[in-house]
Write a protein that holds these residues in place. Sequence first.
Motif, PDB file in Angstrom:
ATOM      1  N   ALA A   1      -5.832  19.037   1.509  1.00  0.00           N
ATOM      2  CA  ALA A   1      -4.928  18.804   0.385  1.00  0.00           C
ATOM      3  C   ALA A   1      -5.235  19.738  -0.786  1.00  0.00           C
ATOM      4  O   ALA A   1      -4.322  20.196  -1.492  1.00  0.00           O
TER       5      ALA A   1
ATOM      6  N   MET B   1      -0.185  15.488   4.596  1.00  0.00           N
ATOM      7  CA  MET B   1      -0.065  15.154   3.178  1.00  0.00           C
ATOM      8  C   MET B   1       0.410  13.712   2.975  1.00  0.00           C
ATOM      9  O   MET B   1      -0.063  13.010   2.079  1.00  0.00           O
TER      10      MET B   1
ATOM     11  N   TYR C   1      -2.602  11.597   3.695  1.00  0.00           N
ATOM     12  CA  TYR C   1      -3.604  11.712   2.627  1.00  0.00           C
ATOM     13  C   TYR C   1      -3.187  10.904   1.392  1.00  0.00           C
ATOM     14  O   TYR C   1      -3.990  10.157   0.824  1.00  0.00           O
ATOM     15  N   ARG C   2      -1.925  11.049   0.997  1.00  0.00           N
ATOM     16  CA  ARG C   2      -1.447  10.338  -0.188  1.00  0.00           C
ATOM     17  C   ARG C   2      -1.439   8.827   0.040  1.00  0.00           C
ATOM     18  O   ARG C   2      -1.752   8.051  -0.862  1.00  0.00           O
ATOM     19  N   SER C   3      -1.097   8.430   1.264  1.00  0.00           N
ATOM     20  CA  SER C   3      -1.081   7.006   1.589  1.00  0.00           C
ATOM     21  C   SER C   3      -2.491   6.427   1.551  1.00  0.00           C
ATOM     22  O   SER C   3      -2.722   5.339   1.004  1.00  0.00           O
TER      23      SER C   3
ATOM     24  N   GLN D   1      -4.958   7.587  -0.117  1.00  0.00           N
ATOM     25  CA  GLN D   1      -5.416   7.614  -1.501  1.00  0.00           C
ATOM     26  C   GLN D   1      -4.723   6.561  -2.371  1.00  0.00           C
ATOM     27  O   GLN D   1      -5.068   6.383  -3.530  1.00  0.00           O
TER      28      GLN D   1
ATOM     29  N   ASP E   1      -1.469   6.573  -3.100  1.00  0.00           N
ATOM     30  CA  ASP E   1      -0.309   7.136  -3.793  1.00  0.00           C
ATOM     31  C   ASP E   1       0.923   6.962  -2.905  1.00  0.00           C
ATOM     32  O   ASP E   1       1.532   7.933  -2.451  1.00  0.00           O
TER      33      ASP E   1
ATOM     34  N   ILE F   1       4.631   8.612  -3.868  1.00  0.00           N
ATOM     35  CA  ILE F   1       4.885  10.004  -3.483  1.00  0.00           C
ATOM     36  C   ILE F   1       4.960  10.128  -1.964  1.00  0.00           C
ATOM     37  O   ILE F   1       5.786  10.868  -1.430  1.00  0.00           O
ATOM     38  N   ALA F   2       4.105   9.392  -1.267  1.00  0.00           N
ATOM     39  CA  ALA F   2       4.097   9.458   0.194  1.00  0.00           C
ATOM     40  C   ALA F   2       5.444   9.044   0.772  1.00  0.00           C
ATOM     41  O   ALA F   2       5.930   9.631   1.735  1.00  0.00           O
TER      42      ALA F   2
END
Length: 387
Positions: free
Chosen positions: A306, A329, A332-334, A336, A338, A341-342
């Motif tokens: 990322a 991505m 990763y966002r999920s 984290q 977030d 955005i995911a």
Amino acid sequence: MRRDYSNHKNGTTTVKVACAVCFWLFSFVWLYAFQADVLAVSQHILSDGATHYNRSLGAIFITLALYLLQLVVSLILRQSKRSYALTYLPSMLFLALISDFNFDDHLDYSLGDWKWLIPLVLLLWGACVWLSKQLLTFENQNNVNNAYFSRDVWQNVLILLVMVLFVTFSTNTNAVFHFQAHAETSLLHGDDDEALHVGAKSLETNASLTMLRAFALSRKGEMGEHLFEYALEGKSTDLLPLKDSQSRLLLLPADSIYKHLGGRPKRPIDVWQYLNAVERDSFATRAVADYVLCGFLMDKNLKAFAHALPRYYEISDSVSLPRHYQEAMVMYRSIQGDTVIARQDSLVYDQWVAIRDLKKQIPDKSARRLRALERHRGSYFYYYLYK
């Protein structure tokens, strides 16, 4: 009496022609269609790259040489027409031997199991030849049928069939080795599509085959789009035939890969040292970006991926990332937290949720892995969770 001799001679000729046709057909097809890549690799290794194998000429000349060997054996043994096919055994044995070259980890040639198999086969062959000569006195010379559907013809064809099965089952049947040999041959000829097609649906692979597929995809500019659709073995350190790598090349020059990325290393270094060096010295081609990003993904290092992604790709709603980068991505966002955005990439996010929630739906690990393989193979999600 002259007529009987003529009929017997014609019957013997019929058997010889039938055997020769069967042998030539099998030997040529076997060498041209099934063993060409393996022989190309073997010749390259044995000659230290000084000579190259030609598929058509190799099949013709090897078959011709083996047939001449059979003619010499037949002149020595003088087998009767009922067991004439036995004279093909040395040729078939040699055909099996050259189709089953064995190389150790240092690419040094070894006879392997042939050390005991050759003497055993020759001993059994000698016993069969001796027995056939003992039974020669019971052969009815006057009972001659020179048609191609006679008992003598089919008896010899059956003997040849046994030899064909011996060649088929005693030679190198390692699927991954054949995949790698064919992939390297295809890459050497610039055929990236064929290199990617071979063994594409198989779950059998190794680090070397993974390296070759990454190289072929990189040359097509599709590494970030399709790499994880294949069965992969190894980590980022195996993407190049460098220090600490399990990958090795059998036929393809390593310089082909280094030139594609920017330059040959001057000393033994590992993959990450090499990628960092070509970028630092401004020798890196565009292909290095995908090697870096896919290397992080193979290591399941989502954080490093990322952080590195914006160096090589524009991150915006108007730019579509390669498929596996999108998946990574979203994951990763999920992870984290977030999720807002995911979820912007709704289709990819839904697939991530579906495979993630299999653990709740299917408690049994084996059954869960099978379901994931059936529904999600080819995605980075499957690789991350189940590889």
